[in-house]
Design a protein around this motif. Structure first.
Motif, PDB file in Angstrom:
ATOM      1  N   MET A 199       0.702  -1.443  -0.400  1.00 37.81           N
ATOM      2  CA  MET A 199      -0.559  -0.285  -0.332  1.00 37.81           C
ATOM      3  C   MET A 199       0.593   1.250   0.289  1.00 37.81           C
ATOM      4  SD  MET A 199      -2.853  -0.813  -0.594  1.00 37.81           S
ATOM      5  CE  MET A 199      -3.339   1.037  -0.238  1.00 37.81           C
ATOM      6  N   LEU A 209       1.450   7.356  -5.423  1.00 33.87           N
ATOM      7  CA  LEU A 209       0.875   7.563  -6.728  1.00 33.87           C
ATOM      8  C   LEU A 209       0.286   8.749  -6.987  1.00 33.87           C
ATOM      9  CD1 LEU A 209       0.416   4.346  -8.710  1.00 33.87           C
ATOM     10  CD2 LEU A 209       1.756   5.528  -9.348  1.00 33.87           C
ATOM     11  N   HIS A 243      -5.206   9.929  -9.783  1.00 34.98           N
ATOM     12  CA  HIS A 243      -6.021   9.217 -11.673  1.00 34.98           C
ATOM     13  C   HIS A 243      -5.550   7.429 -11.481  1.00 34.98           C
ATOM     14  CE1 HIS A 243      -2.235  11.539 -12.768  1.00 34.98           C
ATOM     15  NE2 HIS A 243      -2.482  10.690 -13.112  1.00 34.98           N
ATOM     16  N   LEU A 244      -3.961   7.066 -11.344  1.00 34.37           N
ATOM     17  CA  LEU A 244      -2.729   6.408 -11.435  1.00 34.37           C
ATOM     18  C   LEU A 244      -3.539   5.289  -9.817  1.00 34.37           C
ATOM     19  CD1 LEU A 244       0.028   7.736 -12.446  1.00 34.37           C
ATOM     20  CD2 LEU A 244      -1.761   6.887 -13.713  1.00 34.37           C
ATOM     21  N   PHE A 255      -3.793   1.172 -10.830  1.00 36.27           N
ATOM     22  CA  PHE A 255      -2.719   0.247 -10.043  1.00 36.27           C
ATOM     23  C   PHE A 255      -3.099  -0.984  -9.414  1.00 36.27           C
ATOM     24  CE2 PHE A 255       1.287  -0.670  -7.935  1.00 36.27           C
ATOM     25  CZ  PHE A 255       1.408  -0.444  -6.894  1.00 36.27           C
ATOM     26  N   MET A 311      -1.545  -8.859  -9.927  1.00 36.03           N
ATOM     27  CA  MET A 311       0.134  -9.309  -9.746  1.00 36.03           C
ATOM     28  C   MET A 311      -0.420 -10.227  -7.873  1.00 36.03           C
ATOM     29  SD  MET A 311       1.782  -6.143  -9.979  1.00 36.03           S
ATOM     30  CE  MET A 311       3.780  -6.179  -8.969  1.00 36.03           C
ATOM     31  N   GLN A 334      -7.615  -1.210   1.836  1.00 36.78           N
ATOM     32  CA  GLN A 334      -7.451  -1.146   0.144  1.00 36.78           C
ATOM     33  C   GLN A 334      -8.316  -1.922  -0.750  1.00 36.78           C
ATOM     34  OE1 GLN A 334      -5.308  -4.993  -0.479  1.00 36.78           O
ATOM     35  NE2 GLN A 334      -5.384  -4.987  -2.934  1.00 36.78           N
ATOM     36  N   ARG A 335      -9.791  -2.220   0.141  1.00 35.68           N
ATOM     37  CA  ARG A 335     -10.584  -2.785  -0.573  1.00 35.68           C
ATOM     38  C   ARG A 335     -12.053  -0.801  -0.725  1.00 35.68           C
ATOM     39  NH1 ARG A 335     -14.364  -7.829   1.548  1.00 35.68           N
ATOM     40  NH2 ARG A 335     -12.634  -7.668   2.637  1.00 35.68           N
ATOM     41  N   ALA A 352     -10.176   1.795  -0.769  1.00 33.74           N
ATOM     42  CA  ALA A 352      -9.458   2.403  -1.181  1.00 33.74           C
ATOM     43  C   ALA A 352      -9.835   2.417  -3.075  1.00 33.74           C
ATOM     44  CB  ALA A 352      -8.085   2.578  -1.775  1.00 33.74           C
ATOM     45  N   GLU A 366     -11.390   4.704  -5.344  1.00 35.78           N
ATOM     46  CA  GLU A 366     -10.982   4.968  -6.945  1.00 35.78           C
ATOM     47  C   GLU A 366     -11.836   4.963  -7.573  1.00 35.78           C
ATOM     48  OE1 GLU A 366      -8.185   6.344  -4.327  1.00 35.78           O
ATOM     49  OE2 GLU A 366      -8.129   7.059  -5.842  1.00 35.78           O
ATOM     50  N   GLY A 374     -10.482  11.614 -13.294  1.00 34.41           N
ATOM     51  CA  GLY A 374     -10.070  10.223 -13.960  1.00 34.41           C
ATOM     52  C   GLY A 374     -10.034  10.797 -15.208  1.00 34.41           C
ATOM     53  N   SER A 426      -8.732  14.460 -15.592  1.00 31.52           N
ATOM     54  CA  SER A 426      -7.002  14.627 -15.504  1.00 31.52           C
ATOM     55  C   SER A 426      -6.328  13.447 -16.878  1.00 31.52           C
ATOM     56  CB  SER A 426      -6.294  14.041 -14.478  1.00 31.52           C
ATOM     57  OG  SER A 426      -6.427  12.844 -13.657  1.00 31.52           O
ATOM     58  N   ARG A 469      -3.154   8.300 -21.262  1.00 26.97           N
ATOM     59  CA  ARG A 469      -1.815   8.652 -20.110  1.00 26.97           C
ATOM     60  C   ARG A 469      -0.980   8.948 -20.172  1.00 26.97           C
ATOM     61  NH1 ARG A 469      -4.281   3.359 -17.209  1.00 26.97           N
ATOM     62  NH2 ARG A 469      -2.030   2.163 -17.640  1.00 26.97           N
ATOM     63  N   ASP A 521       2.874   9.466 -16.131  1.00 25.51           N
ATOM     64  CA  ASP A 521       2.868   8.701 -15.847  1.00 25.51           C
ATOM     65  C   ASP A 521       2.543   7.222 -16.246  1.00 25.51           C
ATOM     66  OD1 ASP A 521      -0.644  10.360 -16.121  1.00 25.51           O
ATOM     67  OD2 ASP A 521       0.604  10.967 -14.707  1.00 25.51           O
ATOM     68  N   GLN A 577       5.451   6.404 -13.776  1.00 24.74           N
ATOM     69  CA  GLN A 577       4.952   5.980 -12.256  1.00 24.74           C
ATOM     70  C   GLN A 577       4.384   4.642 -12.080  1.00 24.74           C
ATOM     71  OE1 GLN A 577       2.745   9.786 -11.616  1.00 24.74           O
ATOM     72  NE2 GLN A 577       4.700  10.261  -9.727  1.00 24.74           N
ATOM     73  N   LEU A 578       3.458   4.579 -13.205  1.00 22.13           N
ATOM     74  CA  LEU A 578       2.633   3.369 -12.621  1.00 22.13           C
ATOM     75  C   LEU A 578       3.754   2.262 -12.964  1.00 22.13           C
ATOM     76  CD1 LEU A 578      -0.512   2.364 -12.230  1.00 22.13           C
ATOM     77  CD2 LEU A 578      -0.056   2.010 -14.449  1.00 22.13           C
ATOM     78  N   ALA A 597       5.853   1.308  -9.872  1.00 16.18           N
ATOM     79  CA  ALA A 597       5.218   1.337  -8.704  1.00 16.18           C
ATOM     80  C   ALA A 597       4.825   0.158  -8.826  1.00 16.18           C
ATOM     81  CB  ALA A 597       3.477   1.585  -8.703  1.00 16.18           C
ATOM     82  N   LYS A 598       4.678  -0.431  -9.986  1.00 19.63           N
ATOM     83  CA  LYS A 598       4.460  -2.239 -10.077  1.00 19.63           C
ATOM     84  C   LYS A 598       5.763  -3.133  -9.996  1.00 19.63           C
ATOM     85  CE  LYS A 598       2.732  -4.031 -13.685  1.00 19.63           C
ATOM     86  NZ  LYS A 598       2.484  -5.003 -15.071  1.00 19.63           N
ATOM     87  N   GLU A 652       8.099  -2.035  -7.751  1.00 21.93           N
ATOM     88  CA  GLU A 652       8.440  -2.008  -5.955  1.00 21.93           C
ATOM     89  C   GLU A 652       7.507  -3.446  -5.529  1.00 21.93           C
ATOM     90  OE1 GLU A 652       8.060   2.654  -4.392  1.00 21.93           O
ATOM     91  OE2 GLU A 652       7.192   1.165  -2.672  1.00 21.93           O
ATOM     92  N   VAL A 653       6.417  -3.502  -6.381  1.00 20.23           N
ATOM     93  CA  VAL A 653       5.478  -4.037  -5.181  1.00 20.23           C
ATOM     94  C   VAL A 653       6.308  -5.270  -5.443  1.00 20.23           C
ATOM     95  CG1 VAL A 653       3.543  -5.774  -5.967  1.00 20.23           C
ATOM     96  CG2 VAL A 653       3.360  -2.996  -6.216  1.00 20.23           C
TER      97      VAL A 653
END
Lengths: 122, 126
Positions: A28, A34, A37-38, A42, A49, B6-7, B9, B13, B21, B24, B34, B38, B41-42, B45-46, B48-49
């Motif tokens: 998280m 981020l 809007h991303l 994600f 994943m 998480q759910r 969020a 979102e 969304g 932007s 995108r 963007d 950044q995505l 983040a991916k 990193e996970v």
């Protein structure tokens, strides 16, 4: 045997509690960095994943327990003691994995706090 | 608790993905356009996970091999296995940290060395 029910079982286990929940805590952080809007896309990718990771766990477990429990090949079928060994192996691994997740997130939080202290030395 | 947030969020979102969304993403429907930034950044983040997942999986595998070996007569972890697991995690993370630091020092030194070599005239030793 029935990979669909195994997949459903793993997806169900991802919900609150267990290792899926605790690993999500670490990921998280990536999501909060981020922009708004991303975050939606994600989180979708993240769910994908995580499902993939659960499948990998399935095969990793199979490899561990096969290596440790199945030692002879006198027959095609698993002996009853091998079956029991495999069940216990899987149970022990999953319990250990949960414990690893707990310690892991503790250490991550400690490191985060240390980093924040370094940035704000007040 | 973390999965609940998480759910939450995700449902929040869902709203941001449509209204904010769209604003932007230059009006091309949720998640249409995108910018390259963007995408980067995505991807970051991916990755990193993926890094965290890989670290966790390897750590679990290694600590299992090193700590849990009761020939699986029981389905529970005994006290020795529990404390071994705790220490294994702590040491693995410390190992990873030391390696990252060493790697950073090494790359910094490499960069310096390559910069110095770059100032040598062409035809010099490679």
């Amino acid at each position: 045997r029935d990979w669909r029910s195994a997949a459903a079982a793993f997806a169900a286990r991802r919900r609150p509690g267990g290792e899926g929940g605790q690993r999500a805590r670490g990921t998280m952080d990536a999501a909060t960095k981020l922009p708004d809007h991303l975050r939606g896309p994600f989180l979708q990718e993240l769910e994908e994943m995580q499902i993939r990771d659960q499948f990998k766990l399935n095969t990793r477990l199979g490899e561990h327990c096969f290596r440790d429990c199945v030692t002879t090949f006198r027959s095609k079928n698993l002996a009853p003691d091998e079956e029991k060994c495999i069940k216990n192996c899987a149970g022990a691994f999953l319990k250990m994995s949960r414990r690893v997740a707990e310690r892991f997130s503790e250490i991550q939080m400690q490191e985060q706090q240390q980093q924040m202290q370094q940035l704000n030395p007040q | 608790t973390s999965c609940l947030s998480q759910r939450q969020a995700q449902s929040d979102e869902g709203g941001a993905g449509t209204a904010t969304g769209r604003m932007s993403s230059f009006g091309l429907g949720g998640g249409g356009y995108r910018s390259p930034n963007d995408d980067m950044q995505l991807k970051a983040a991916k990755m990193e996970v993926e890094l965290v997942q890989d670290l966790f999986n390897r750590m679990s595998d290694l600590c299992f091999r090193k700590c849990i070996n009761n020939k699986f007569k029981e389905n529970e972890l005994n006290l020795g296995e529990q404390s071994c697991t705790d220490r294994c995690v702590a040491k693995y993370m410390a190992t990873q940290k030391t390696i990252s630091e060493t790697f950073q020092e090494f790359s910094a030194a490499e960069q310096q060395r390559m910069q110095q070599q770059g100032m040598m005239p062409p035809g010099g030793a490679q």
